[in-house]
Design an enzyme around this catalytic site. Structure first.
Site, PDB file in Angstrom:
ATOM      1  N   ASN A   9       0.866  -1.181   0.000  1.00 50.61           N
ATOM      2  CA  ASN A   9       0.000   0.000   0.000  1.00 50.61           C
ATOM      3  C   ASN A   9       0.902   1.229   0.000  1.00 50.61           C
ATOM      4  O   ASN A   9       1.505   1.556   1.012  1.00 50.61           O
ATOM      5  CB  ASN A   9      -0.882  -0.059   1.265  1.00 50.61           C
ATOM      6  CG  ASN A   9      -1.724   1.190   1.439  1.00 50.61           C
ATOM      7  OD1 ASN A   9      -1.826   2.022   0.540  1.00 50.61           O
ATOM      8  ND2 ASN A   9      -2.336   1.320   2.608  1.00 50.61           N
ATOM      9  N   TRP A  10       0.988   1.874  -1.159  1.00 57.17           N
ATOM     10  CA  TRP A  10       1.931   3.000  -1.295  1.00 57.17           C
ATOM     11  C   TRP A  10       1.396   4.288  -0.673  1.00 57.17           C
ATOM     12  O   TRP A  10       2.116   5.274  -0.604  1.00 57.17           O
ATOM     13  CB  TRP A  10       2.283   3.211  -2.769  1.00 57.17           C
ATOM     14  CG  TRP A  10       3.069   2.083  -3.371  1.00 57.17           C
ATOM     15  CD1 TRP A  10       3.479   0.931  -2.739  1.00 57.17           C
ATOM     16  CD2 TRP A  10       3.557   1.984  -4.712  1.00 57.17           C
ATOM     17  NE1 TRP A  10       4.179   0.141  -3.604  1.00 57.17           N
ATOM     18  CE2 TRP A  10       4.251   0.754  -4.833  1.00 57.17           C
ATOM     19  CE3 TRP A  10       3.477   2.812  -5.837  1.00 57.17           C
ATOM     20  CZ2 TRP A  10       4.848   0.340  -6.023  1.00 57.17           C
ATOM     21  CZ3 TRP A  10       4.078   2.404  -7.020  1.00 57.17           C
ATOM     22  CH2 TRP A  10       4.757   1.185  -7.108  1.00 57.17           C
ATOM     23  N   LYS A  11       0.131   4.283  -0.307  1.00 61.65           N
ATOM     24  CA  LYS A  11      -0.497   5.472   0.330  1.00 61.65           C
ATOM     25  C   LYS A  11      -0.245   6.715  -0.538  1.00 61.65           C
ATOM     26  O   LYS A  11      -0.157   6.594  -1.753  1.00 61.65           O
ATOM     27  CB  LYS A  11       0.012   5.626   1.760  1.00 61.65           C
ATOM     28  CG  LYS A  11      -0.139   4.333   2.565  1.00 61.65           C
ATOM     29  CD  LYS A  11       0.071   4.488   4.032  1.00 61.65           C
ATOM     30  CE  LYS A  11      -0.112   3.135   4.710  1.00 61.65           C
ATOM     31  NZ  LYS A  11      -0.013   3.187   6.156  1.00 61.65           N
ATOM     32  N   HIS A  94      -9.373   0.967   5.103  1.00 62.46           N
ATOM     33  CA  HIS A  94      -8.073   1.184   5.771  1.00 62.46           C
ATOM     34  C   HIS A  94      -8.280   2.137   6.956  1.00 62.46           C
ATOM     35  O   HIS A  94      -9.084   3.062   6.887  1.00 62.46           O
ATOM     36  CB  HIS A  94      -7.060   1.766   4.778  1.00 62.46           C
ATOM     37  CG  HIS A  94      -5.672   1.752   5.337  1.00 62.46           C
ATOM     38  ND1 HIS A  94      -5.228   2.712   6.217  1.00 62.46           N
ATOM     39  CD2 HIS A  94      -4.650   0.876   5.174  1.00 62.46           C
ATOM     40  CE1 HIS A  94      -3.980   2.424   6.564  1.00 62.46           C
ATOM     41  NE2 HIS A  94      -3.612   1.310   5.948  1.00 62.46           N
ATOM     42  N   GLU A  96      -6.670   4.563   7.982  1.00 61.96           N
ATOM     43  CA  GLU A  96      -6.488   5.993   7.677  1.00 61.96           C
ATOM     44  C   GLU A  96      -7.739   6.562   7.015  1.00 61.96           C
ATOM     45  O   GLU A  96      -8.091   7.724   7.240  1.00 61.96           O
ATOM     46  CB  GLU A  96      -5.238   6.175   6.790  1.00 61.96           C
ATOM     47  CG  GLU A  96      -3.964   5.955   7.602  1.00 61.96           C
ATOM     48  CD  GLU A  96      -2.793   5.375   6.827  1.00 61.96           C
ATOM     49  OE1 GLU A  96      -2.793   5.422   5.580  1.00 61.96           O
ATOM     50  OE2 GLU A  96      -1.865   4.846   7.475  1.00 61.96           O
ATOM     51  N   GLU A 166      -5.271  -5.093  10.696  1.00 60.86           N
ATOM     52  CA  GLU A 166      -4.223  -4.088  10.877  1.00 60.86           C
ATOM     53  C   GLU A 166      -4.455  -3.331  12.179  1.00 60.86           C
ATOM     54  O   GLU A 166      -5.224  -2.365  12.205  1.00 60.86           O
ATOM     55  CB  GLU A 166      -4.241  -3.100   9.713  1.00 60.86           C
ATOM     56  CG  GLU A 166      -3.976  -3.725   8.361  1.00 60.86           C
ATOM     57  CD  GLU A 166      -3.413  -2.710   7.377  1.00 60.86           C
ATOM     58  OE1 GLU A 166      -2.308  -2.927   6.886  1.00 60.86           O
ATOM     59  OE2 GLU A 166      -4.078  -1.687   7.128  1.00 60.86           O
ATOM     60  N   GLY A 172       2.691   2.089  10.755  1.00 61.66           N
ATOM     61  CA  GLY A 172       3.635   3.183  10.572  1.00 61.66           C
ATOM     62  C   GLY A 172       4.361   3.582  11.854  1.00 61.66           C
ATOM     63  O   GLY A 172       5.030   4.606  11.910  1.00 61.66           O
ATOM     64  N   SER A 212       3.678  -2.398  10.286  1.00 62.02           N
ATOM     65  CA  SER A 212       5.129  -2.448  10.470  1.00 62.02           C
ATOM     66  C   SER A 212       5.752  -3.801  10.107  1.00 62.02           C
ATOM     67  O   SER A 212       6.699  -4.237  10.757  1.00 62.02           O
ATOM     68  CB  SER A 212       5.499  -2.043  11.905  1.00 62.02           C
ATOM     69  OG  SER A 212       5.080  -0.720  12.162  1.00 62.02           O
ATOM     70  N   GLY A 233       2.908  -1.226   4.257  1.00 62.48           N
ATOM     71  CA  GLY A 233       2.947   0.213   3.974  1.00 62.48           C
ATOM     72  C   GLY A 233       4.369   0.651   3.693  1.00 62.48           C
ATOM     73  O   GLY A 233       4.896   0.466   2.591  1.00 62.48           O
ATOM     74  N   GLY A 234       5.013   1.227   4.699  1.00 63.99           N
ATOM     75  CA  GLY A 234       6.349   1.811   4.550  1.00 63.99           C
ATOM     76  C   GLY A 234       7.343   0.948   3.791  1.00 63.99           C
ATOM     77  O   GLY A 234       8.018   1.425   2.868  1.00 63.99           O
TER      78      GLY A 234
HETATM   79  P1  PGA Z   1       3.014   0.060   7.657  1.00 66.16           P
HETATM   80  O1  PGA Z   1       1.530   0.284   7.058  1.00 66.16           O
HETATM   81  O2  PGA Z   1       3.550  -1.209   7.054  1.00 66.16           O
HETATM   82  O3  PGA Z   1       3.788   1.285   7.234  1.00 66.16           O
HETATM   83  O4  PGA Z   1       2.856  -0.039   9.139  1.00 66.16           O
HETATM   84  C1  PGA Z   1       0.654  -0.788   6.864  1.00 66.16           C
HETATM   85  C2  PGA Z   1      -0.637  -0.272   6.274  1.00 66.16           C
HETATM   86  O5  PGA Z   1      -1.082   0.833   6.610  1.00 66.16           O
HETATM   87  O6  PGA Z   1      -1.277  -0.958   5.435  1.00 66.16           O
END
Ligand code: PGA
Length: 249
Positions: A9-11, A94, A96, A166, A172, A212, A233-234
């Site tokens: 997930n590149w956000k 998600h 967010e 999640e 993050g 993470s 994510g990251g």
């Molecule tokens: P993260 O994000 O790996 O940076 O913790 C995961 C996500 O939000 O899908």
């Protein structure tokens, strides 16, 4: 069928040139994988990414979409638009989106219905906040998030659903749920589905863990029996890190 899946997930990261670099790096890294692999760039870069990866083993997916078929929803994107640029899978719910864009169960139910009507696959995300875990409400919170949005669906719809647990406190933050915490929740979720539907269906559902995940912890997390992959994510913004995670299978 239950599959191992790793989705990046590149956000809201990477403009077009950066997207191109990352896609080329990904293509350079590996030519095949033991897991299904997906990446979710931003809307403006979806078609470009789709064209770049269409002959590869990596599927390009969307981070979000609106539930309405079309119309006066400034700034939004429909399922038909996504499909017209080759996108067949969408991330919904998600944390967010839930937190910053006020997406609640009612909205998510409509989004899920629209995705299914359009024959799209869904990665449905959910997870508790830190205070829920601290007060021992994490199972109840997760149960409600799944029940409220997905438990009205007929059994047949579940072939299009991938679940992603999640925990918000692990996204993050560098703080990962332990493999045991992930396993415990994933087993709980599978059991919920078995109770509501049946064991066969519960055993067919892929349940991803997100929060993470890094090259250093992926193998241990993915090694748990009820963890079928990850939403990354990251670490998905670096091709080498992402492919190390993919290759943890
Ligand atoms: P993260 O994000 O790996 O940076 O913790 C995961 C996500 O939000 O899908």
């Amino acid at each position: 069928m239950r599959k191992n899946i790793v989705a990046g997930n590149w956000k809201m990261n990477n403009d077009l040139p950066q997207t191109e670099v990352l896609l080329l790096d990904l293509l350079d890294q590996t030519k095949s994988s033991n897991a299904e692999v997906m990446v979710a760039p931003t809307f403006p870069n979806l078609y470009f990414a789709y064209k770049k990866l269409k002959d590869s083993f990596i599927e390009v997916i969307a981070q979000n979409m609106h539930f309405a078929p079309k119309g006066a929803y400034t700034g939004e994107v429909s399922a038909a638009m996504l499909k017209s640029v080759g996108i067949k899978t969408v991330i919904l719910g998600h944390s967010e989106r839930r937190e910053y864009f006020c997406e609640d169960d009612t909205i998510l139910k409509q989004k899920v219905a629209t995705a299914l009507e359009n024959e799209m696959r869904i990665i449905f995300c959910f997870g508790e906040k830190l205070e829920d875990r601290k007060t021992n409400h994490h199972f109840k919170v997760v149960e409600n998030q799944i029940k409220n949005v997905l438990f009205g669906l007929p059994e047949t719809a579940w072939t299009s659903i991938i679940l992603a647990y999640e925990p918000v406190w692990a996204i993050g933050t560098g703080e990962t749920a332990t493999p045991e915490q992930a396993q415990e929740m994933h087993a709980f979720i599978r059991n919920l589905i078995a109770e509501k539907y049946n064991t066969t269906l519960a055993n067919e559902i892929s349940i991803l863990y997100g929060g993470s995940v890094k090259p250093g912890n992926a193998k241990e997390i993915f090694g748990k029996p009820d963890v079928d992959g990850g939403l990354i994510g990251g670490a998905s913004l670096n091709a080498s890190d992402f492919m190390q995670i993919v290759n943890a299978f």
